[in-house]
Design an enzyme around this catalytic site. Structure first.
Site, PDB file in Angstrom:
ATOM      1  CB  CYS A 144     -44.982 -12.158  58.782  1.00  0.00           C
ATOM      2  SG  CYS A 144     -43.766 -11.313  57.795  1.00  0.00           S
ATOM      3  CB  CYS A 169     -45.920 -10.730  55.509  1.00  0.00           C
ATOM      4  SG  CYS A 169     -44.581 -11.910  55.715  1.00  0.00           S
TER       5      CYS A 169
END
Length: 118
Positions: free
Chosen positions: A39, A42
């Site tokens: 991600c 993230c």
């Protein structure tokens, strides 16, 4: 506690349960980062979270990889990454979905007993 001032990675369900129990007993604010290695947002927010953890030793920061701990992610109904859940004494206070640095800092300030302006 040796983990103060850093983000604690939970790699097993046992670690996750133990960290939650410890934090709940201490009556601290707990910020859980549900993340994934693939991600992009993230990865963007991770160093910001690490910085917040250093500045706020009175807040417990936990990190859960949703691919590593699928059952935990399902239990907490995580649908997007990153998702930040704010807990105190086992109660969900708030939630931020997405790598929203300003909102994350505001919620931590709101829910921790001491503001960010120490």
């Amino acid at each position: 506690m040796a983990e103060e001032g850093q983000v604690i990675g939970c790699h097993t369900v046992e670690q996750w349960t133990q960290q939650l129990e410890t934090a709940n007993a201490s009556k601290r604010l707990v910020v859980v980062d549900f993340t994934a290695s693939w991600c992009g947002p993230c990865r963007f927010i991770a160093p910001i979270l690490a910085d917040l953890a250093k500045k706020l030793p009175h807040v417990t920061f936990l990190k859960v990889d949703v691919d590593e701990l699928k059952t935990v992610a399902q239990d907490w109904a995580i649908e997007a990454m990153p998702t930040f859940i704010f807990l105190k004494e086992g109660t969900i206070l708030d939630k931020v979905v997405g790598a929203r640095k300003d909102e994350l800092q505001q919620k931590i300030a709101l829910h921790s007993s001491t503001a960010l302006t120490q």
